[in-house]
Design a protein around this motif. Structure first.
Motif, short mmCIF file in Angstrom:
data_model
loop_
_atom_site.label_atom_id
_atom_site.label_comp_id
_atom_site.label_asym_id
_atom_site.label_seq_id
_atom_site.Cartn_x
_atom_site.Cartn_y
_atom_site.Cartn_z
N LEU A 103 -10.52 -6.74 -9.79
CA LEU A 103 -10.30 -5.33 -10.10
C LEU A 103 -10.04 -4.52 -8.83
N ARG A 104 -10.79 -4.81 -7.76
CA ARG A 104 -10.58 -4.13 -6.49
C ARG A 104 -9.18 -4.42 -5.95
N ALA A 109 -3.53 -2.76 -4.91
CA ALA A 109 -2.10 -2.99 -5.12
C ALA A 109 -1.43 -1.77 -5.73
N LYS A 110 -2.10 -1.09 -6.66
CA LYS A 110 -1.54 0.12 -7.27
C LYS A 110 -1.37 1.23 -6.25
N VAL A 111 -2.37 1.40 -5.37
CA VAL A 111 -2.28 2.42 -4.33
C VAL A 111 -1.14 2.10 -3.38
N LYS A 144 4.39 3.16 -1.40
CA LYS A 144 5.74 2.66 -1.14
C LYS A 144 6.78 3.49 -1.90
N ALA A 145 6.47 3.83 -3.15
CA ALA A 145 7.39 4.63 -3.95
C ALA A 145 7.58 6.02 -3.34
N LYS A 146 6.49 6.63 -2.83
CA LYS A 146 6.59 7.94 -2.17
C LYS A 146 7.44 7.85 -0.91
N ALA A 196 -9.17 4.40 -1.42
CA ALA A 196 -10.50 4.95 -1.68
C ALA A 196 -11.53 3.83 -1.68
N GLU A 197 -12.60 4.07 -0.99
CA GLU A 197 -13.68 3.09 -0.94
C GLU A 197 -14.41 3.13 -2.27
#
Length: 190
Positions: A68-69, A74-76, A81-83, A101-102
């Protein structure tokens, strides 16, 4: 009796989550998540409606928290990358990368006891799941409600190490009597 009525009864006892599923794809109509202390009440509700038990088994969720981490990271990274690509396409300077985010201390990986119930008259197969920490895998027995669950719980204890508190005879069913291992745990090494 129909699945909607069962769903309402299970929700009324405080089941954590009661969701309808696509029977043809999943093989069951209701997926119920309960805390271990709610298990006996949920099973009693099904018994009162004429359900019979099909199976009890376990699932080892070892590594789920790390996965999950990794998925969140990977989403972040994909969003950053998209930005950056959007800024480059617009001729702007890429914004600074945001730190991941931790998440702090992740909850312990868990074991899950899974109970499958069915009904003779209605097409309403119900799966009840309850998770317990690997360090203390204890779930109340349902063998006083469904005597046939006795050997299912013994088998699940053999292979996953889940202790069914209050079970009348929780001794190995398929493993040697002196077995101090549980071969279906993901970290089991022969």
């Amino acid at each position: 009796m129909n699945c909607a009525a069962i769903k309402q009864k299970l929700a009324a006892i405080g089941a954590g989550s009661v969701s309808e599923t696509e029977y043809g794809r999943k093989g069951f109509a209701l997926d119920v998540q309960v805390a271990p202390e709610q298990l006996v009440a949920a099973v009693s509700a099904l018994d009162a409606e004429g359900f019979f038990i099909e199976a009890v088994t376990g699932v080892d969720w070892l590594g789920e928290q790390a996965a999950l981490r990794k998925e969140a990271e990977a989403k972040v990274a994909a969003a950053a990358k998209a930005k950056a690509e959007a800024a480059a396409a617009a001729g702007e300077e890429a914004p600074p990368a945001e730190p991941v985010a931790e998440q702090g201390e992740l909850p312990e990986d868990a074991l899950e006891a899974v109970y499958d119930f069915n009904h003779y008259e209605a097409l309403c197969r119900v799966t009840i799941r309850t998770r317990v920490p690997r360090s203390k895998p204890e779930v109340p027995t349902i063998s006083q409600i469904y005597p046939g669950a006795n050997w299912h719980e013994r088998e699940t204890h053999d292979f996953f190490g889940i202790t069914f508190v209050g079970h009348p005879y929780l001794v190995p069913l398929l493993l040697p009597e002196d077995a101090d291992y549980h071969p279906l745990l993901k970290d089991f090494r022969p």
